[in-house]
Enzyme design. Structure first.
Site, PDB file in Angstrom:
ATOM      1  N   LYS A   1      -2.366  -9.361  -1.793  1.00 42.43           N
ATOM      2  CA  LYS A   1      -3.754  -9.268  -2.218  1.00 42.43           C
ATOM      3  C   LYS A   1      -3.979  -8.078  -3.149  1.00 42.43           C
ATOM      4  O   LYS A   1      -4.907  -8.098  -3.976  1.00 42.43           O
ATOM      5  CB  LYS A   1      -4.673  -9.211  -1.005  1.00 42.43           C
ATOM      6  CG  LYS A   1      -4.652 -10.498  -0.178  1.00 42.43           C
ATOM      7  CD  LYS A   1      -4.970 -11.735  -1.026  1.00 42.43           C
ATOM      8  CE  LYS A   1      -5.047 -12.996  -0.205  1.00 42.43           C
ATOM      9  NZ  LYS A   1      -5.395 -14.192  -1.034  1.00 42.43           N
TER      10      LYS A   1
ATOM     11  N   ASN B   1      -8.159 -20.253  -4.738  1.00 42.37           N
ATOM     12  CA  ASN B   1      -8.592 -19.873  -3.398  1.00 42.37           C
ATOM     13  C   ASN B   1      -7.479 -20.011  -2.365  1.00 42.37           C
ATOM     14  O   ASN B   1      -7.481 -19.299  -1.364  1.00 42.37           O
ATOM     15  CB  ASN B   1      -9.778 -20.747  -2.984  1.00 42.37           C
ATOM     16  CG  ASN B   1     -10.031 -20.682  -1.505  1.00 42.37           C
ATOM     17  OD1 ASN B   1     -10.561 -19.699  -0.988  1.00 42.37           O
ATOM     18  ND2 ASN B   1      -9.640 -21.728  -0.780  1.00 42.37           N
TER      19      ASN B   1
ATOM     20  N   ASP C   1       1.342 -29.113  -1.959  1.00 44.61           N
ATOM     21  CA  ASP C   1       1.680 -27.914  -1.185  1.00 44.61           C
ATOM     22  C   ASP C   1       2.049 -26.827  -2.175  1.00 44.61           C
ATOM     23  O   ASP C   1       3.087 -26.891  -2.841  1.00 44.61           O
ATOM     24  CB  ASP C   1       2.845 -28.204  -0.243  1.00 44.61           C
ATOM     25  CG  ASP C   1       3.188 -27.016   0.640  1.00 44.61           C
ATOM     26  OD1 ASP C   1       2.598 -25.932   0.453  1.00 44.61           O
ATOM     27  OD2 ASP C   1       4.057 -27.158   1.522  1.00 44.61           O
TER      28      ASP C   1
ATOM     29  N   TYR D   1       1.068  -9.687   3.396  1.00 43.91           N
ATOM     30  CA  TYR D   1      -0.265 -10.199   3.057  1.00 43.91           C
ATOM     31  C   TYR D   1      -1.048  -9.190   2.225  1.00 43.91           C
ATOM     32  O   TYR D   1      -1.575  -9.517   1.153  1.00 43.91           O
ATOM     33  CB  TYR D   1      -1.033 -10.537   4.323  1.00 43.91           C
ATOM     34  CG  TYR D   1      -2.468 -10.940   4.042  1.00 43.91           C
ATOM     35  CD1 TYR D   1      -2.755 -12.168   3.454  1.00 43.91           C
ATOM     36  CD2 TYR D   1      -3.527 -10.083   4.336  1.00 43.91           C
ATOM     37  CE1 TYR D   1      -4.055 -12.537   3.160  1.00 43.91           C
ATOM     38  CE2 TYR D   1      -4.831 -10.449   4.055  1.00 43.91           C
ATOM     39  CZ  TYR D   1      -5.095 -11.669   3.471  1.00 43.91           C
ATOM     40  OH  TYR D   1      -6.381 -12.019   3.180  1.00 43.91           O
TER      41      TYR D   1
END
Length: 266
Positions: A156, A87, A60, A152
């Site tokens: 990114k 990824n 994890d 989020y």
């Protein structure tokens, strides 16, 4: 001697597709995710189909020290990583104040902390050998200011800037770095967020399209790639606007997500 690729988040979606396309290219694999049963099934499939070696590490990546545990496992098994595909990742959406703080923490641990830690883990060896590659999966959200996707999108943006900085820093070393910034893709991403409205009406790509574009860009040492012409256009128009105006426009576009959203447990 075949090279070895380590793929995180390899149990489904883009990660599983990276594993399949890399195996077809003849890479041995190290598959990392929480879902060991899925990884074992994928490893068996790829060994049978391509005659490659495939190792499985259950981990994890949201937990502190995850990268170090992966590194220790690689050392214990005598494995060297020639290509790292960072990824693994997930998103949150909705009103920031209403999203559980621990969920946001886990998001940053996977999307940022584990990505940096794993890159730091493999890079010295790649530089010593004078060859290797790191592929980091970002998002077109990394080009934008995205209210209701605040953590989020910011994570990114980090992935994009971090990757391009390393790409520049490592020029001439024999080590490639690539940021991949897909738009919406047909994966479980939107199920995890809790609403497919998060795609904001965009056309969905497929994992195969994203991975094919990524490997083509890596072969050409492009630095970053935005798969899909429509995604490329949107990604490169957004930063040309004043930042506060972009934030206000983003709020109008994405508010429908917050209004419709339920936030599931991870």
């Amino acid at each position: 001697m075949r090279s070895t690729a380590l793929v995180t988040g390899a149990s489904s979606g883009i990660g599983a597709e990276f594993a399949r396309q890399l195996a077809a290219r003849g890479h041995d694999l190290v598959l990392v995710a929480r879902s060991v049963d899925r990884l074992d099934a994928l490893a068996r499939e790829l060994r049978a189909a391509h005659g490659i070696e495939a190792e499985v590490i259950g981990q994890d990546l949201a937990s502190p020290g995850a990268a170090e545990r992966v590194a220790a496992e690689l050392e214990a098994r005598g494995l060297t990583v020639d290509l790292l595909v960072n990824n693994a990742g997930f998103g949150t959406a909705g009103r920031f104040a209403e999203i559980p703080a621990e969920r946001e923490r886990d998001e940053l641990m996977v999307n940022v902390v584990a990505l940096v830690g794993l890159t730091h883990m493999v890079l010295p060896g790649m530089l010593a050998r004078g060859r290797g590659a790191v592929v980091n999966i970002g998002s077109t959200a990394g080009f934008a200011i995205s209210p209701y996707f605040a953590t989020y999108a910011a994570s990114k943006t980090f992935v994009l800037n971090f990757s391009l900085a390393l790409w520049s820093e490592l020029r001439g070393s024999g080590v490639k770095v690539l940021a991949v910034a897909p738009g919406p893709v047909e994966t479980a991403f939107f199920d995890v967020i809790g609403s497919r409205q998060a795609a904001i009406g965009a056309k969905m790509g497929t994992p195969a399209e994203v991975v094919t574009a990524a490997l083509r860009a890596l072969d050409r040492d492009r630095g970053y790639v935005v798969p899909g012409r429509g995604n490329f256009g949107m990604a490169h128009l957004m930063p040309r606007r004043p930042r506060k105006l972009l934030a206000l426009i983003g709020r109008r576009v994405t508010r429908q997500v917050a209004d419709a959203l339920t936030v599931p447990a991870r």
